[in-house]
Design a protein around this motif. Structure first.
Motif, PDB file in Angstrom:
ATOM      1  N   ASP A 147      21.150   3.539  -4.233  1.00 55.51           N
ATOM      2  CA  ASP A 147      22.083   2.687  -3.480  1.00 55.51           C
ATOM      3  C   ASP A 147      21.437   1.403  -2.981  1.00 55.51           C
ATOM      4  O   ASP A 147      22.082   0.624  -2.290  1.00 55.51           O
ATOM      5  CB  ASP A 147      22.637   3.448  -2.254  1.00 55.51           C
ATOM      6  N   HIS A 148      20.181   1.218  -3.291  1.00 56.73           N
ATOM      7  CA  HIS A 148      19.457   0.104  -2.677  1.00 56.73           C
ATOM      8  C   HIS A 148      18.884  -0.873  -3.700  1.00 56.73           C
ATOM      9  O   HIS A 148      17.923  -1.577  -3.399  1.00 56.73           O
ATOM     10  CB  HIS A 148      18.333   0.652  -1.787  1.00 56.73           C
ATOM     11  N   ASP A 149      19.506  -0.923  -4.879  1.00 63.30           N
ATOM     12  CA  ASP A 149      18.951  -1.771  -5.946  1.00 63.30           C
ATOM     13  C   ASP A 149      18.791  -3.226  -5.523  1.00 63.30           C
ATOM     14  O   ASP A 149      17.776  -3.859  -5.828  1.00 63.30           O
ATOM     15  CB  ASP A 149      19.851  -1.714  -7.191  1.00 63.30           C
ATOM     16  N   GLY A 150      19.786  -3.728  -4.819  1.00 63.04           N
ATOM     17  CA  GLY A 150      19.743  -5.140  -4.413  1.00 63.04           C
ATOM     18  C   GLY A 150      18.587  -5.405  -3.467  1.00 63.04           C
ATOM     19  O   GLY A 150      17.864  -6.409  -3.602  1.00 63.04           O
ATOM     20  N   GLU A 151      18.392  -4.481  -2.516  1.00 63.19           N
ATOM     21  CA  GLU A 151      17.292  -4.665  -1.549  1.00 63.19           C
ATOM     22  C   GLU A 151      15.934  -4.527  -2.235  1.00 63.19           C
ATOM     23  O   GLU A 151      14.993  -5.238  -1.893  1.00 63.19           O
ATOM     24  CB  GLU A 151      17.403  -3.633  -0.428  1.00 63.19           C
ATOM     25  N   VAL A 152      15.845  -3.601  -3.183  1.00 61.66           N
ATOM     26  CA  VAL A 152      14.588  -3.441  -3.933  1.00 61.66           C
ATOM     27  C   VAL A 152      14.274  -4.734  -4.673  1.00 61.66           C
ATOM     28  O   VAL A 152      13.141  -5.237  -4.638  1.00 61.66           O
ATOM     29  CB  VAL A 152      14.693  -2.256  -4.925  1.00 61.66           C
ATOM     30  N   ARG A 153      15.313  -5.304  -5.305  1.00 59.04           N
ATOM     31  CA  ARG A 153      15.113  -6.550  -6.047  1.00 59.04           C
ATOM     32  C   ARG A 153      14.641  -7.669  -5.130  1.00 59.04           C
ATOM     33  O   ARG A 153      13.785  -8.465  -5.477  1.00 59.04           O
ATOM     34  CB  ARG A 153      16.422  -6.937  -6.756  1.00 59.04           C
ATOM     35  N   HIS A 154      15.194  -7.673  -3.932  1.00 61.74           N
ATOM     36  CA  HIS A 154      14.812  -8.699  -2.955  1.00 61.74           C
ATOM     37  C   HIS A 154      13.319  -8.587  -2.598  1.00 61.74           C
ATOM     38  O   HIS A 154      12.598  -9.592  -2.525  1.00 61.74           O
ATOM     39  CB  HIS A 154      15.686  -8.534  -1.707  1.00 61.74           C
ATOM     40  N   ASP A 165      14.687   2.080  -1.110  1.00 63.02           N
ATOM     41  CA  ASP A 165      14.419   2.848  -2.334  1.00 63.02           C
ATOM     42  C   ASP A 165      15.679   3.627  -2.664  1.00 63.02           C
ATOM     43  O   ASP A 165      16.541   3.815  -1.822  1.00 63.02           O
ATOM     44  CB  ASP A 165      13.221   3.792  -2.097  1.00 63.02           C
ATOM     45  N   GLY A 166      15.782   4.095  -3.889  1.00 65.64           N
ATOM     46  CA  GLY A 166      16.907   4.949  -4.262  1.00 65.64           C
ATOM     47  C   GLY A 166      18.057   4.148  -4.842  1.00 65.64           C
ATOM     48  O   GLY A 166      18.118   2.921  -4.703  1.00 65.64           O
ATOM     49  N   HIS A 210       0.845  -1.198   0.000  1.00 69.04           N
ATOM     50  CA  HIS A 210       0.000   0.000   0.000  1.00 69.04           C
ATOM     51  C   HIS A 210       0.886   1.258   0.000  1.00 69.04           C
ATOM     52  O   HIS A 210       1.956   1.255   0.617  1.00 69.04           O
ATOM     53  CB  HIS A 210      -0.854  -0.035   1.275  1.00 69.04           C
ATOM     54  N   PRO A 211       0.436   2.332  -0.651  1.00 67.14           N
ATOM     55  CA  PRO A 211       1.253   3.556  -0.650  1.00 67.14           C
ATOM     56  C   PRO A 211       1.551   4.087   0.754  1.00 67.14           C
ATOM     57  O   PRO A 211       2.581   4.745   0.950  1.00 67.14           O
ATOM     58  CB  PRO A 211       0.414   4.553  -1.467  1.00 67.14           C
ATOM     59  N   HIS A 212       0.699   3.784   1.726  1.00 64.34           N
ATOM     60  CA  HIS A 212       1.007   4.195   3.107  1.00 64.34           C
ATOM     61  C   HIS A 212       2.248   3.488   3.645  1.00 64.34           C
ATOM     62  O   HIS A 212       2.854   3.956   4.609  1.00 64.34           O
ATOM     63  CB  HIS A 212      -0.153   3.851   4.055  1.00 64.34           C
ATOM     64  N   GLU A 213       2.558   2.314   3.081  1.00 62.96           N
ATOM     65  CA  GLU A 213       3.610   1.457   3.642  1.00 62.96           C
ATOM     66  C   GLU A 213       4.947   1.592   2.930  1.00 62.96           C
ATOM     67  O   GLU A 213       5.963   1.097   3.430  1.00 62.96           O
ATOM     68  CB  GLU A 213       3.174  -0.020   3.556  1.00 62.96           C
ATOM     69  N   VAL A 214       4.964   2.212   1.743  1.00 64.92           N
ATOM     70  CA  VAL A 214       6.182   2.139   0.933  1.00 64.92           C
ATOM     71  C   VAL A 214       7.339   2.949   1.514  1.00 64.92           C
ATOM     72  O   VAL A 214       8.500   2.716   1.163  1.00 64.92           O
ATOM     73  CB  VAL A 214       5.936   2.544  -0.546  1.00 64.92           C
ATOM     74  N   GLY A 215       7.041   3.855   2.438  1.00 66.98           N
ATOM     75  CA  GLY A 215       8.111   4.595   3.100  1.00 66.98           C
ATOM     76  C   GLY A 215       9.003   3.704   3.957  1.00 66.98           C
ATOM     77  O   GLY A 215      10.126   4.079   4.301  1.00 66.98           O
ATOM     78  N   HIS A 216       8.510   2.495   4.290  1.00 68.14           N
ATOM     79  CA  HIS A 216       9.315   1.556   5.080  1.00 68.14           C
ATOM     80  C   HIS A 216      10.218   0.694   4.203  1.00 68.14           C
ATOM     81  O   HIS A 216      10.981  -0.114   4.713  1.00 68.14           O
ATOM     82  CB  HIS A 216       8.405   0.614   5.887  1.00 68.14           C
ATOM     83  N   LEU A 217      10.088   0.830   2.889  1.00 66.01           N
ATOM     84  CA  LEU A 217      10.828  -0.052   1.979  1.00 66.01           C
ATOM     85  C   LEU A 217      12.115   0.609   1.522  1.00 66.01           C
ATOM     86  O   LEU A 217      12.224   1.835   1.509  1.00 66.01           O
ATOM     87  CB  LEU A 217       9.967  -0.363   0.751  1.00 66.01           C
TER      88      LEU A 217
END
Ligand SMILES: [Zn+2]
Ligand SMILES: [Zn+2]
Length: 281
Positions: free
Chosen positions: A91-98, A88-89, A79-86
């Motif tokens: 330097d975080h490509d690997g974590e985003v992919r995960h 991003d950006g 949910h868009p309310h939750e994406v601030g906890h993910l």
């Protein structure tokens, strides 16, 4: 024909105490299927389990007798309310992919029928808008890969949503704009893109200003939803909302469209079964 609650948050803490009774009341009200919507991936994992073995045993005191529960389907998304906890950006490509790999794995579960809910919420702005855009676009891409439809939340972001819906439609991604507030430009874009909309209990509020959208959307292109525990219809406004209240939304939609509750019930159930590719009841 039975009803479907196409959008309810059954894993919300406000249902923890008496979910058995909530599900039994839904069934008794003719709601035989519920699409339970995830707000984040831990939520999705729990809901995916519920599609195999409905939660039960003891909640609400009065355990549901066998067969008196609606069948549960789930979604997986953020949910868009939750994406601030993910992450991003750049330097975080690997974590985003995960995170995206975990989303893809959840979508492989047979009870998971859609991506979502995801989207844009510029009313609350709980996450920065750039972050909301990026995580929404990523989830649209995953929906496109998976072939599953996407459940989209849009609040106070209609102008930003319109080009995304248009592009998604061109890419063959199917979606529903849930809790549709009635923006006619967004409705036209959604219909052109092959998308659907769904209506909540706000259609029963005196302040509801989306009547034209309810009247204009063709049969077969809209569904009913409670969005429980939020947005309870009149006469339950301000209390917890639950799937058993779908008939109140059906009746008001029928009134606004100048048709019968039975026609609304048949057309919305058939449309939702097709959209989410649900098995026969
Ligand atoms: Zn929403
Ligand atoms: Zn929702």
């Amino acid at each position: 024909m039975p009803l479907i609650d196409t959008h309810c948050h059954l894993s919300h803490e406000r249902f923890r105490e008496d979910l058995d009774a909530v599900l039994a009341r839904a069934h008794d009200a003719g709601v035989t299927r519920v699409v339970s919507i995830a707000s984040h991936l831990d939520d999705a994992a729990e809901l995916a389990g519920w599609t195999e073995a409905p939660p039960g045993s003891g909640r609400g005191g009065d355990a549901s007798p066998e067969g008196r529960v609606p069948r549960i389907f789930a979604t997986a998304g953020i949910h868009p309310h939750e994406v601030g906890h993910l992450p991003d950006g750049p330097d975080h490509d690997g974590e985003v992919r995960h995170v995206l790999d975990r989303l893809r794995a959840l979508l492989d579960h047979p009870g998971v029928v859609a991506v979502g809910e995801c989207g844009l919420d510029f009313h609350y702005d709980f996450a920065p808008r750039d972050t909301q855009f990026r995580w929404f676009d990523r989830q649209l891409l995953v929906a496109g890969e998976s072939g599953l439809p996407v459940v989209v939340h849009c609040r106070a972001a209609e102008d930003e949503m319109i080009p995304r819906v248009r592009e998604a439609g061109e890419a063959g991604i199917r979606g529903v704009l849930h809790c549709f507030p009635g923006h006619l430009g967004l409705l036209e874009t959604a219909l052109d893109a092959g998308w659907h909309v769904s209506f909540t209990g706000i259609v029963t509020f005196r302040s509801f200003d989306g009547i034209e959208a309810v009247q204009q959307v063709p049969a077969g292109r809209y569904f009913l939803e409670t969005d429980g525990p939020y947005l309870a219809p009149i006469p339950h406004r301000g209390k917890r909302n639950e799937p058993a209240f779908v008939p109140l939304i059906r009746d008001r939609v029928a009134e606004l469209r100048g048709t019968t509750p039975l026609e609304v019930e048949e057309s919305t159930t058939a449309a939702a079964v097709r959209f989410f590719d649900l098995p026969a009841d």
